[in-house]
Design a protein around this motif. Structure first.
Motif, PDB file in Angstrom:
ATOM      1  N   ARG A  61       0.826  -1.212   0.000  1.00 33.83           N
ATOM      2  CA  ARG A  61       0.000   0.000   0.000  1.00 33.83           C
ATOM      3  C   ARG A  61       0.851   1.249   0.000  1.00 33.83           C
ATOM      4  O   ARG A  61       1.998   1.226   0.444  1.00 33.83           O
ATOM      5  N   GLN A 276     -12.593  -8.398   2.481  1.00 37.22           N
ATOM      6  CA  GLN A 276     -12.318  -7.175   1.706  1.00 37.22           C
ATOM      7  C   GLN A 276     -13.524  -6.257   1.537  1.00 37.22           C
ATOM      8  O   GLN A 276     -13.411  -5.053   1.658  1.00 37.22           O
ATOM      9  N   ASP A 314      -9.691  -8.854   6.764  1.00 30.93           N
ATOM     10  CA  ASP A 314      -9.098  -7.661   6.140  1.00 30.93           C
ATOM     11  C   ASP A 314     -10.186  -6.984   5.311  1.00 30.93           C
ATOM     12  O   ASP A 314     -11.038  -7.665   4.710  1.00 30.93           O
ATOM     13  N   SER A 348      -5.443   1.578  -2.230  1.00 28.39           N
ATOM     14  CA  SER A 348      -4.254   2.278  -2.715  1.00 28.39           C
ATOM     15  C   SER A 348      -3.894   1.729  -4.091  1.00 28.39           C
ATOM     16  O   SER A 348      -3.608   0.537  -4.226  1.00 28.39           O
TER      17      SER A 348
HETATM   18  N1  5AD Z   1      -4.888  -1.164  -1.309  1.00 23.92           N
HETATM   19  C1  5AD Z   1      -5.326  -1.305  -0.032  1.00 23.92           C
HETATM   20  N2  5AD Z   1      -5.250  -2.464   0.647  1.00 23.92           N
HETATM   21  C2  5AD Z   1      -4.701  -3.514   0.031  1.00 23.92           C
HETATM   22  N3  5AD Z   1      -4.478  -4.784   0.446  1.00 23.92           N
HETATM   23  C3  5AD Z   1      -3.872  -5.458  -0.545  1.00 23.92           C
HETATM   24  N4  5AD Z   1      -3.696  -4.647  -1.609  1.00 23.92           N
HETATM   25  C4  5AD Z   1      -4.196  -3.437  -1.280  1.00 23.92           C
HETATM   26  C5  5AD Z   1      -4.317  -2.207  -1.962  1.00 23.92           C
HETATM   27  N5  5AD Z   1      -3.899  -2.057  -3.209  1.00 23.92           N
HETATM   28  C6  5AD Z   1      -4.900  -5.277   1.752  1.00 23.92           C
HETATM   29  C7  5AD Z   1      -5.917  -6.412   1.629  1.00 23.92           C
HETATM   30  C8  5AD Z   1      -5.092  -7.614   1.988  1.00 23.92           C
HETATM   31  C9  5AD Z   1      -4.124  -7.037   2.995  1.00 23.92           C
HETATM   32  C10 5AD Z   1      -2.913  -7.844   3.260  1.00 23.92           C
HETATM   33  O1  5AD Z   1      -3.775  -5.789   2.443  1.00 23.92           O
HETATM   34  O2  5AD Z   1      -6.940  -6.187   2.574  1.00 23.92           O
HETATM   35  O3  5AD Z   1      -5.859  -8.669   2.522  1.00 23.92           O
END
Ligand code: 5AD
Ligand code: SF4
Length: 452
Positions: A61, A276, A314, A348
């Motif tokens: 991120r 998510q 998450d 992000s």
């Molecule tokens: N933007 C925000 N959160 C992200 N995650 C993974 N990629 C992104 C991103 N581009 C988060 C997800 C994942 C955790 C490890 O990080 O929720 O499960």
């Protein structure tokens, strides 16, 4: 692999690994430390500059790359002030994604090493000391584990990477690009490493993988097994008392793993299962290939075999195109599951991922506001979960000393932090009555030491 010449420096005597991001980076950082120690390089004493600094980076991120450059700048500056020139290694997922550019832009960096190539760190340090800068972001399948030294000193709780990489390609995520395709480490290697960890003092193992529940292998009788089979084999180690695993994907969940939660006493009643979003449209756009309903049904199956299981997840708010109504579906799911713990993030955009170029990118202030509302709900449930634990007596594994004399900090079976006082030692398993709950920890009273 790239090679560039720089002015020779001296061989480092001390090192420090700074790991950012996920638990797998923590594990990788420990293993890089062991590798350097096998080469006679010792950990830098607390508060002193190290001769070699490994920045073990995370790319998942926000401004990850800028952070690496500012860390490098800070190290160079503090080296100049001390009249030294630290050797700097950039490791982890930013190294994998942006290695060549880092080498070109930051001459102070002596080497760049990706997450699948860090077994070569020792050689690269020697090269850098001889004035040869190097980049290794190769992804040989499972090569690094065989090339790493055996595990030695560990704490009461240790990580064990059993699976790496990801083939899921969620549209927001860089992991499939930085960590590569899914691989499972072989059963016999894992049992050997687990035995070493337990011999070195680990009483709890957390099995790690980007998709840990996708682990598969063959046991010593040549039978194909899944993560539940591995857990059952590890549970047979007499001095190992607790087993955890993270992170799982809903689509790789098996009947066997669910059943293990009802049958294997050493498997702790805790499940981290990212969802998510609570909106099916958003989940589809994320390429998650599960729905809110299928996720909830899965959790019901865990609760049926282990009613006290603590659930964690998450969340991403502000995925491109997420409407207010879709965000509210996430809030509704949170209220339905009543998570014991959770991690929540603002979306992000990650360079090169499909979502980064999707229409409908959400304004930062909308994301801020949604994240606040989501976190308020998650915190409410976390506190309620902790409050509901008050009055229970449970086993606590002591992980470290607390702030006050005679105080200890350990974890409950449900991964809650518990503070209490008593005549104990690190690594002890003790019975504690939980007497007071806060949002992030509980106060307890020692009842008795669990007989070993
Ligand atoms: N933007 C925000 N959160 C992200 N995650 C993974 N990629 C992104 C991103 N581009 C988060 C997800 C994942 C955790 C490890 O990080 O929720 O499960
Ligand atoms: Fe990233 Fe999705 Fe793989 Fe998790 S499952 S590592 S979020 S691509």
């Amino acid at each position: 692999m790239g090679r560039l010449l720089m002015k020779p420096t001296t061989t480092p005597k001390t090192y420090r690994v700074k790991s950012f991001g996920c638990q797998m980076n923590v594990y990788d950082g420990e293993r890089m430390g062991e590798l350097l120690e096998a080469q006679g390089i010792t950990p830098a004493p607390e508060g002193e500059d190290a001769d070699l600094v490994v920045l073990n980076t995370c790319h998942i991120r926000e401004k990850a790359t800028e952070k690496v450059y500012s860390d490098i700048g800070r190290l160079v500056k503090s080296g100049e002030e001390a009249g030294k020139k630290p050797m700097i290694a950039v490791a982890g997922c930013v190294a994998q994604a942006e290695g060549e550019e880092i080498m070109a832009r930051a001459p102070a960096v002596g080497m760049v090493v990706g997450p699948q190539a860090y077994h070569r760190l020792g050689d690269m340090v020697k090269d850098a000391a001889a004035g040869r800068r190097g980049t290794d972001t190769d992804m040989p399948e499972d090569a690094k584990f065989a090339a790493l030294p055996a595990r030695r000193k560990v704490a009461a709780t240790a990580f064990l990477t059993v699976q790496e990489g990801c083939d899921k390609f969620c549209t927001y995520c860089v992991v499939p690009y930085t960590r590569g395709a899914e691989i499972s480490r072989p059963y016999s290697d894992l049992l050997r490493e687990a035995e070493k960890l337990v011999e070195a003092g680990a009483r709890e193992l957390t099995l790690l993988g980007q998709n840990v529940n996708a682990w598969s292998g063959e046991n010593d009788k040549g039978r194909a097994i899944g993560l539940d089979g591995l857990i059952r084999a590890l549970a047979a180690l007499p001095d190992l008392h607790r087993i955890r695993y993270t992170t799982s994907h809903p689509n790789d969940m098996t009947e066997g793993l669910i059943a293990a939660h009802g049958e294997v006493e050493k498997l702790m009643p805790y499940l981290h299962l990212p969802v998510q979003s609570g909106s099916d449209r958003v989940l589809k756009a994320m390429n998650r290939s599960h729905t809110a309903e299928s996720y909830l049904k899965l959790l019901d199956r865990f609760r049926a075999v282990r009613p006290d299981i603590a659930l964690s997840g998450d969340f991403i708010v502000g995925f491109p195109g997420e409407t207010e109504a879709e965000f509210e579906e996430t809030l509704a799911l949170v209220d339905e599951v009543k998570y014991a713990a959770a991690f929540s993030f603002k979306y992000s955009p990650r360079p090169g991922t499909p979502a980064a170029s999707m229409d409908g990118q959400i304004a930062p202030q909308v994301m801020d506001e949604r994240l606040q509302r989501l976190q308020a709900a998650l915190n409410r449930h976390q506190l309620a979960f902790n409050e509901a634990s008050v009055g229970k007596t449970c086993t606590v594994l002591i992980e470290r000393k607390g702030k006050h004399p005679g105080q200890w900090l350990g974890k409950s079976p449900w991964l809650q932090s518990v503070f209490f006082e008593g005549d104990c030692a690190m690594g002890d398993l003790v019975e504690v009555e939980l007497v007071q709950a806060g949002p992030n920890s509980l106060a307890g009273q020692l009842v008795t030491k669990v007989p070993a």
